[in-house]
Design an enzyme around this catalytic site. Structure first.
Site, PDB file in Angstrom:
ATOM      1  N   HIS A  41      -3.545   7.010   3.188  1.00  0.00           N
ATOM      2  CA  HIS A  41      -3.933   5.746   2.551  1.00  0.00           C
ATOM      3  C   HIS A  41      -5.335   5.367   3.028  1.00  0.00           C
ATOM      4  O   HIS A  41      -5.651   5.457   4.222  1.00  0.00           O
ATOM      5  CB  HIS A  41      -2.916   4.661   2.924  1.00  0.00           C
ATOM      6  CG  HIS A  41      -3.348   3.295   2.508  1.00  0.00           C
ATOM      7  ND1 HIS A  41      -3.862   3.018   1.258  1.00  0.00           N
ATOM      8  CD2 HIS A  41      -3.356   2.116   3.183  1.00  0.00           C
ATOM      9  CE1 HIS A  41      -4.166   1.731   1.190  1.00  0.00           C
ATOM     10  NE2 HIS A  41      -3.866   1.168   2.346  1.00  0.00           N
TER      11      HIS A  41
ATOM     12  N   CYS B 264       0.816  -1.225   0.000  1.00  0.00           N
ATOM     13  CA  CYS B 264       0.000   0.000   0.000  1.00  0.00           C
ATOM     14  C   CYS B 264       0.846   1.270   0.000  1.00  0.00           C
ATOM     15  O   CYS B 264       0.339   2.350  -0.300  1.00  0.00           O
ATOM     16  CB  CYS B 264      -0.936  -0.004   1.201  1.00  0.00           C
ATOM     17  SG  CYS B 264      -1.926  -1.486   1.302  1.00  0.00           S
TER      18      CYS B 264
ATOM     19  N   ASN C 265     -10.277  -0.257   0.012  1.00  0.00           N
ATOM     20  CA  ASN C 265      -8.816  -0.137   0.062  1.00  0.00           C
ATOM     21  C   ASN C 265      -8.248  -0.629  -1.269  1.00  0.00           C
ATOM     22  O   ASN C 265      -8.255  -1.825  -1.546  1.00  0.00           O
ATOM     23  CB  ASN C 265      -8.297  -0.975   1.241  1.00  0.00           C
ATOM     24  CG  ASN C 265      -6.790  -0.955   1.357  1.00  0.00           C
ATOM     25  OD1 ASN C 265      -6.091  -0.476   0.482  1.00  0.00           O
ATOM     26  ND2 ASN C 265      -6.288  -1.495   2.462  1.00  0.00           N
TER      27      ASN C 265
HETATM   28  N1  ACO Z   1     -18.881  -8.894   8.951  1.00  0.00           N
HETATM   29  C1  ACO Z   1     -19.343  -9.228  10.156  1.00  0.00           C
HETATM   30  N2  ACO Z   1     -18.557  -9.583  11.173  1.00  0.00           N
HETATM   31  C2  ACO Z   1     -17.244  -9.611  10.948  1.00  0.00           C
HETATM   32  C3  ACO Z   1     -16.673  -9.296   9.704  1.00  0.00           C
HETATM   33  C4  ACO Z   1     -17.559  -8.926   8.678  1.00  0.00           C
HETATM   34  N3  ACO Z   1     -17.136  -8.588   7.442  1.00  0.00           N
HETATM   35  N4  ACO Z   1     -15.331  -9.401   9.786  1.00  0.00           N
HETATM   36  C5  ACO Z   1     -15.068  -9.794  11.048  1.00  0.00           C
HETATM   37  N5  ACO Z   1     -16.211  -9.922  11.730  1.00  0.00           N
HETATM   38  C6  ACO Z   1     -16.390 -10.325  13.122  1.00  0.00           C
HETATM   39  C7  ACO Z   1     -15.269 -11.150  13.669  1.00  0.00           C
HETATM   40  O1  ACO Z   1     -15.430 -12.503  13.318  1.00  0.00           O
HETATM   41  C8  ACO Z   1     -15.385 -10.902  15.134  1.00  0.00           C
HETATM   42  O2  ACO Z   1     -16.401 -11.740  15.628  1.00  0.00           O
HETATM   43  P1  ACO Z   1     -16.257 -12.411  17.093  1.00  0.00           P
HETATM   44  O3  ACO Z   1     -16.177 -11.250  18.061  1.00  0.00           O
HETATM   45  O4  ACO Z   1     -17.484 -13.220  17.201  1.00  0.00           O
HETATM   46  O5  ACO Z   1     -14.982 -13.190  17.033  1.00  0.00           O
HETATM   47  C9  ACO Z   1     -15.900  -9.474  15.224  1.00  0.00           C
HETATM   48  O6  ACO Z   1     -16.424  -9.160  13.919  1.00  0.00           O
HETATM   49  C10 ACO Z   1     -14.856  -8.470  15.564  1.00  0.00           C
HETATM   50  O7  ACO Z   1     -13.710  -8.739  14.742  1.00  0.00           O
HETATM   51  P2  ACO Z   1     -12.451  -7.838  14.819  1.00  0.00           P
HETATM   52  O8  ACO Z   1     -11.401  -8.388  13.912  1.00  0.00           O
HETATM   53  O9  ACO Z   1     -12.111  -7.587  16.247  1.00  0.00           O
HETATM   54  O10 ACO Z   1     -13.042  -6.485  14.194  1.00  0.00           O
HETATM   55  P3  ACO Z   1     -12.384  -5.081  14.149  1.00  0.00           P
HETATM   56  O11 ACO Z   1     -13.228  -4.096  14.813  1.00  0.00           O
HETATM   57  O12 ACO Z   1     -10.918  -5.139  14.518  1.00  0.00           O
HETATM   58  O13 ACO Z   1     -12.454  -4.752  12.602  1.00  0.00           O
HETATM   59  C11 ACO Z   1     -11.015  -4.742  10.691  1.00  0.00           C
HETATM   60  C12 ACO Z   1     -11.800  -5.602  11.664  1.00  0.00           C
HETATM   61  C13 ACO Z   1     -11.995  -3.861   9.928  1.00  0.00           C
HETATM   62  C14 ACO Z   1     -10.289  -5.652   9.716  1.00  0.00           C
HETATM   63  C15 ACO Z   1     -10.024  -3.862  11.477  1.00  0.00           C
HETATM   64  O14 ACO Z   1      -9.282  -4.643  12.368  1.00  0.00           O
HETATM   65  C16 ACO Z   1      -9.095  -3.133  10.576  1.00  0.00           C
HETATM   66  O15 ACO Z   1      -9.468  -2.235   9.849  1.00  0.00           O
HETATM   67  N6  ACO Z   1      -7.805  -3.447  10.658  1.00  0.00           N
HETATM   68  C17 ACO Z   1      -6.841  -2.834   9.771  1.00  0.00           C
HETATM   69  C18 ACO Z   1      -6.922  -3.591   8.528  1.00  0.00           C
HETATM   70  C19 ACO Z   1      -6.326  -2.889   7.371  1.00  0.00           C
HETATM   71  O16 ACO Z   1      -6.026  -1.733   7.363  1.00  0.00           O
HETATM   72  N7  ACO Z   1      -6.183  -3.707   6.377  1.00  0.00           N
HETATM   73  C20 ACO Z   1      -5.613  -3.284   5.184  1.00  0.00           C
HETATM   74  C21 ACO Z   1      -4.546  -4.227   4.901  1.00  0.00           C
HETATM   75  S1  ACO Z   1      -3.341  -3.636   3.869  1.00  0.00           S
HETATM   76  C22 ACO Z   1      -3.132  -2.114   4.272  1.00  0.00           C
HETATM   77  O17 ACO Z   1      -3.716  -1.301   3.654  1.00  0.00           O
HETATM   78  C23 ACO Z   1      -2.295  -1.844   5.426  1.00  0.00           C
END
Ligand code: ACO
Length: 321
Positions: A244, A110, A274
């Site tokens: 980003h 990214c 993204n």
């Molecule tokens: N729909 C519904 N529920 C979901 C989904 C979804 N799409 N995805 C995950 N969940 C659930 C999980 O299973 C979990 O359930 P549980 O509590 O029963 O186990 C719950 O939601 C919470 O999951 P978390 O992973 O704790 O959710 P979080 O609030 O952290 O959000 C996310 C997840 C959006 C991925 C966040 O962590 C994030 O944005 N992280 C950064 C990711 C990022 O920037 N990625 C880009 C990668 S490359 C780059 O650009 C750097």
């Protein structure tokens, strides 16, 4: 001598995929995706190739700059996944555009657009080039596990481009890396060598969302502070921040920590998700075409991504609206 950014362009696939459509593929909902990520829809390649959208973005940037492909001295493409391992996307574009210059790809996930600007900056500094084309283009849809709700809702496809000419409008630029394949990665094909003893891994994005989130918020703030400081300006002097586009919550969390008004942080994640390296140049092109930037405006760009890598810079906008 460094560079001035004299043209922007962007392009993306025609197919919109809404959160409701994803909710028919995996156990998720529009409400969850909007609240946790800020994404409403993303663009996904169907019958277009990555090269098609990269070329369209490049042509728009060249037209915006008033530069002909034959005038280019360098093409650098930032991409995680070209359709070919070789030739590079930059070489494919060179042929399609009818350019004749050296051409190469770089992969910094990214942060790729900022790494590509840094590569170009080095050639300008050494007096080797007068005009460069930087294109960031990503086909994230080809690398996502479409059965994994934790990752497939985040990404989109797209391309953004910038034309650079000799100038002095880059005030500071910094790229970093800290090797980490544990929390975020995409394995490549293992090949079919009959002597190999290694089992291939699934060629999908894997991610520890919470670890990436922590890295991202920290990197966004730290790198913005560092490059604004290196540019010799105050945080209050920045007209716009182009972060980003990974997650609205990451941008909001970072915005609260610096002396830059939250309204200055630009975003279009709701419509594109993204798009990895392409996210900042797509955002820049959209805002430029809405005439949001004025000559003399200081723009701070800040990216973070797989690697882990970061890239950030302060640019003085030099184009008339
Ligand atoms: N729909 C519904 N529920 C979901 C989904 C979804 N799409 N995805 C995950 N969940 C659930 C999980 O299973 C979990 O359930 P549980 O509590 O029963 O186990 C719950 O939601 C919470 O999951 P978390 O992973 O704790 O959710 P979080 O609030 O952290 O959000 C996310 C997840 C959006 C991925 C966040 O962590 C994030 O944005 N992280 C950064 C990711 C990022 O920037 N990625 C880009 C990668 S490359 C780059 O650009 C750097």
């Amino acid at each position: 001598m460094s560079f001035s950014l004299i043209g922007t362009g962007s392009a993306y696939p025609a197919r919109r995929v809404t959160n409701d459509e994803l909710a028919r593929l995996v156990d998720t909902s529009d409400e969850w995706i909007r609240a946790r990520t800020g994404v409403y829809e993303r663009r996904v390649l169907t019958d277009e190739s990555l090269e098609d959208i990269a070329c369209a973005a490049a042509l728009r940037a060249l037209e915006d700059a008033g530069v002909a492909p034959r005038e280019l001295d360098l093409i650098v493409c930032a991409t995680i996944r070209n359709d070919y391992i070789t030739p590079s996307l930059a070489c494919l574009l060179q042929k399609r555009l009818g350019a004749g210059c050296m051409s190469m790809d770089i992969n910094a996930a990214c942060s790729g657009f900022l790494y590509a600007l840094d590569v170009a900056d080095g050639y300008f500094a050494r007096g080797r080039i007068k005009k460069a084309l930087v294109v960031a283009a990503e086909a994230m849809s080809k690398m996502v596990d479409w059965t994994d709700r934790a990752t497939c809702v985040l990404f989109g496809d797209g391309a953004g481009a910038a034309v650079l000419s000799e100038g002095n409008d880059l005030l500071s630029l910094r790229v970093t890396a800290s090797g980490n394949a544990e929390h975020l990665g995409i394995p490549n094909i293992e090949g079919e060598c009959p002597f190999s003893l290694r089992a291939g891994k699934p060629q999908h994005v894997y991610m520890n969302g919470q670890e990436v989130y922590k890295f991202a918020v920290n990197a966004l703030c730290r790198e913005l502070e560092a490059i604004i400081d290196a540019a010799g300006v105050r945080q209050e002097d920045i007209a716009f921040v182009l972060p980003h586009q990974a997650n609205t919550r990451i941008i909001d969390a970072a915005a609260g920590k610096l002396r830059i008004g939250a309204e200055k942080y630009l975003s279009n994640i709701e419509r594109f998700g993204n798009t990895s390296a392409a996210s900042i140049p797509i955002l820049m092109d959209e805002c430029r075409r809405k005439n949001m930037f004025h000559p003399g405006d200081l723009l701070a760009l800040s990216a973070f991504g797989g690697g882990f890598t970061t890239g950030a810079c302060v640019l003085r906008w030099c184009k008339q609206s």
